[in-house]
Design a protein around this motif. Structure first.
Motif, PDB file in Angstrom:
ATOM      1  N   VAL A   1      18.887  36.153  55.843  1.00 55.16           N
ATOM      2  CA  VAL A   1      18.007  35.961  54.704  1.00 55.16           C
ATOM      3  C   VAL A   1      17.609  37.292  54.083  1.00 55.16           C
ATOM      4  O   VAL A   1      17.466  37.406  52.864  1.00 55.16           O
ATOM      5  N   THR A   2      17.472  38.343  54.874  1.00 55.10           N
ATOM      6  CA  THR A   2      16.982  39.625  54.369  1.00 55.10           C
ATOM      7  C   THR A   2      17.977  40.344  53.464  1.00 55.10           C
ATOM      8  O   THR A   2      17.604  41.262  52.762  1.00 55.10           O
ATOM      9  N   SER A   3      19.230  39.936  53.461  1.00 55.69           N
ATOM     10  CA  SER A   3      20.202  40.623  52.607  1.00 55.69           C
ATOM     11  C   SER A   3      20.578  39.802  51.375  1.00 55.69           C
ATOM     12  O   SER A   3      21.569  40.088  50.722  1.00 55.69           O
ATOM     13  N   CYS A   4      19.783  38.818  51.044  1.00 60.39           N
ATOM     14  CA  CYS A   4      20.038  37.960  49.891  1.00 60.39           C
ATOM     15  C   CYS A   4      19.580  38.634  48.601  1.00 60.39           C
ATOM     16  O   CYS A   4      18.448  39.093  48.500  1.00 60.39           O
ATOM     17  N   LYS A   5      20.465  38.710  47.625  1.00 57.19           N
ATOM     18  CA  LYS A   5      20.125  39.246  46.302  1.00 57.19           C
ATOM     19  C   LYS A   5      20.758  38.341  45.273  1.00 57.19           C
ATOM     20  O   LYS A   5      21.903  37.949  45.438  1.00 57.19           O
ATOM     21  N   PRO A   6      20.119  38.002  44.232  1.00 57.53           N
ATOM     22  CA  PRO A   6      18.731  38.237  43.859  1.00 57.53           C
ATOM     23  C   PRO A   6      17.804  37.309  44.631  1.00 57.53           C
ATOM     24  O   PRO A   6      18.241  36.284  45.146  1.00 57.53           O
ATOM     25  N   PRO A   7      16.520  37.639  44.692  1.00 56.36           N
ATOM     26  CA  PRO A   7      15.593  36.848  45.502  1.00 56.36           C
ATOM     27  C   PRO A   7      15.467  35.390  45.077  1.00 56.36           C
ATOM     28  O   PRO A   7      15.161  34.544  45.897  1.00 56.36           O
ATOM     29  N   LEU A   8      15.730  35.084  43.816  1.00 57.33           N
ATOM     30  CA  LEU A   8      15.633  33.686  43.387  1.00 57.33           C
ATOM     31  C   LEU A   8      16.776  32.844  43.935  1.00 57.33           C
ATOM     32  O   LEU A   8      16.762  31.625  43.831  1.00 57.33           O
ATOM     33  N   ALA A   9      17.757  33.472  44.541  1.00 53.15           N
ATOM     34  CA  ALA A   9      18.873  32.769  45.165  1.00 53.15           C
ATOM     35  C   ALA A   9      18.739  32.833  46.685  1.00 53.15           C
ATOM     36  O   ALA A   9      19.730  32.842  47.396  1.00 53.15           O
ATOM     37  N   LEU A  10      17.528  32.890  47.160  1.00 61.08           N
ATOM     38  CA  LEU A  10      17.257  33.056  48.591  1.00 61.08           C
ATOM     39  C   LEU A  10      17.969  31.998  49.428  1.00 61.08           C
ATOM     40  O   LEU A  10      17.781  30.803  49.222  1.00 61.08           O
ATOM     41  N   ALA A  11      18.788  32.443  50.325  1.00 58.80           N
ATOM     42  CA  ALA A  11      19.500  31.542  51.227  1.00 58.80           C
ATOM     43  C   ALA A  11      18.621  31.232  52.421  1.00 58.80           C
ATOM     44  O   ALA A  11      17.875  32.084  52.893  1.00 58.80           O
ATOM     45  N   SER A  12      18.721  30.020  52.904  1.00 59.71           N
ATOM     46  CA  SER A  12      17.972  29.682  54.113  1.00 59.71           C
ATOM     47  C   SER A  12      18.822  30.020  55.332  1.00 59.71           C
ATOM     48  O   SER A  12      20.041  30.168  55.241  1.00 59.71           O
TER      49      SER A  12
END
Length: 90
Positions: free
Chosen positions: A12-23
């Motif tokens: 989760v910490t390497s997800c960009k952009p934040p609005l596309a946050l992966a669970s």
């Protein structure tokens, strides 16, 4: 757009952009607890699910409630709002 996967969970910490946050995973994932343990490496475990998935199935509600209870009893777990994960992204 999910974040990079390490084994069976999304980092989760390497997800960009934040609005596309992966669970990290869905709450019904059969590997929920091993994914939880693996996610401790990043310090973020973000699971997803919707109450409508449990509406007509008491067993699923019980499974969900058990997961919440066990996570809450873990001294290493800190509950935060999703928005508070954004500063952890890199």
């Amino acid at each position: 757009m999910p974040g990079p996967y390490h084994g069976q969970y999304a980092d989760v910490t390497s997800c960009k952009p934040p609005l596309a946050l992966a669970s990290s995973c869905h709450f019904l994932n059969r590997d929920f607890w091993s994914i939880f343990e693996a996610a401790k490496k990043t310090g973020v475990f973000y699971f997803r699910g919707h109450s409508c998935e449990m509406m007509d199935c008491p067993q699923i509600w019980q499974r969900f409630e058990l997961a919440i209870r066990l996570l809450s009893e873990d001294p290493e777990v800190e509950w935060v709002d999703v928005i508070d994960l954004v500063p952890l992204l890199h």
